[in-house]
Design an enzyme around this catalytic site. Structure first.
Site, PDB file in Angstrom:
ATOM      1  NE  ARG A  13     102.376 -77.288  -9.657  1.00 28.89           N
ATOM      2  CZ  ARG A  13     101.972 -75.907  -9.834  1.00 28.89           C
ATOM      3  NH1 ARG A  13     102.741 -75.028  -9.290  1.00 28.89           N
ATOM      4  NH2 ARG A  13     100.949 -75.850 -10.316  1.00 28.89           N
ATOM      5  CG  ASN A 194     105.208 -71.237   3.028  1.00 25.18           C
ATOM      6  OD1 ASN A 194     105.981 -72.270   2.823  1.00 25.18           O
ATOM      7  ND2 ASN A 194     105.924 -69.892   3.351  1.00 25.18           N
ATOM      8  NE  ARG A 195     100.258 -76.853  -1.098  1.00 28.51           N
ATOM      9  CZ  ARG A 195     101.058 -77.251  -1.563  1.00 28.51           C
ATOM     10  NH1 ARG A 195     102.082 -76.032  -1.877  1.00 28.51           N
ATOM     11  NH2 ARG A 195     101.521 -78.256  -2.295  1.00 28.51           N
ATOM     12  CG  LEU A 196     100.052 -69.000   4.001  1.00 32.08           C
ATOM     13  CD1 LEU A 196     100.995 -67.804   4.476  1.00 32.08           C
ATOM     14  CD2 LEU A 196      98.929 -69.400   4.607  1.00 32.08           C
ATOM     15  CG  HIS A 197      96.313 -71.208  -2.163  1.00 35.86           C
ATOM     16  ND1 HIS A 197      97.621 -71.725  -2.784  1.00 35.86           N
ATOM     17  CD2 HIS A 197      96.028 -72.452  -1.487  1.00 35.86           C
ATOM     18  CE1 HIS A 197      98.147 -72.814  -2.400  1.00 35.86           C
ATOM     19  NE2 HIS A 197      97.036 -73.494  -1.832  1.00 35.86           N
TER      20      HIS A 197
END
Length: 216
Positions: A13, A194-197
């Protein structure tokens, strides 16, 4: 046996709860921790004070378990346990401990690394007598982490002790205590699109906290 690996590989997700920026970070990490914990409590998340405690044994093998945070301040994070439990025995051998708070509903994690120290008898006694009486009795019933033949053993012992302490105060077991985990390092993780945490780590120095952004 059915193989579900192909199905779970596609489970994902997006993390869209919001970001975390350097300009928004307080000088003291506990200020941010307190805010995040308050938000988790106000949102009525299940067990908002639940934290995973990671320890290692004498062979370097890790163990993890969920306990409840009972207090925190600049000195560290506090939890209580049976002193004969696996975690307590491992802490006695190696007091380096890691804590993890998983607040999935907010796409957040907090990781604490530090050293565990036993709480004083006075601190333990004060907390023990603040617990519900049935919880106090349960502390006497279980030799935590020991092998038992059946659940009935626990239930019978609980009924026996409940009758014994029906009228009087439940004494503090000598094998029950607590630990305080110092805050040597604490990381805040906020999920990002976009998984750019966003990840920021506070590291304690003699006079202040160093703050660094980590790559996701």
């Amino acid at each position: 046996m059915p193989n579900q690996s192909n199905n779970i590989a596609d489970l994902r997700r997006e993390y869209i709860q919001g970001g975390l920026r350097r300009k928004d970070l307080p000088e003291n990490p506990l200020t941010l921790f307190e805010l995040w914990l308050k938000q988790a409590c106000e949102a009525k998340l299940p067990d908002p004070t639940a934290m995973c405690v990671a320890t290692v044994d004498e062979r370097g093998r890790p163990s993890q378990r969920i306990v409840l945070l009972k207090h925190y301040d600049d000195q560290g994070f506090v939890f209580y346990t049976n002193l004969g439990s696996r975690k307590a025995q491992q802490i006695a051998q190696n007091n380096q401990v890691s804590l993890l708070f998983p607040w999935h509903a907010f796409d957040r994690q907090v990781i604490v690394s530090g050293q565990a120290e036993r709480l004083s008898s006075l601190e333990v006694l004060k907390y023990f007598h603040s617990r519900p009486k049935d919880s106090q009795i349960a502390a006497w019933v279980s030799q935590q982490s020991s092998r038992i033949s059946a659940r009935g053993v626990l239930e019978s012992k609980f009924i026996e002790l409940k009758q014994k302490f029906l009228q009087g105060e439940v004494p503090l077991p000598s094998f029950w205590g607590g630990f305080r985990i110092s805050i040597d390092e604490i990381e805040f993780w906020q999920g990002g699109v976009n998984r750019l945490h966003d990840r920021f780590v506070y590291q304690r120095t003699e006079n202040h906290w160093n703050i660094d952004r980590l790559a996701p």
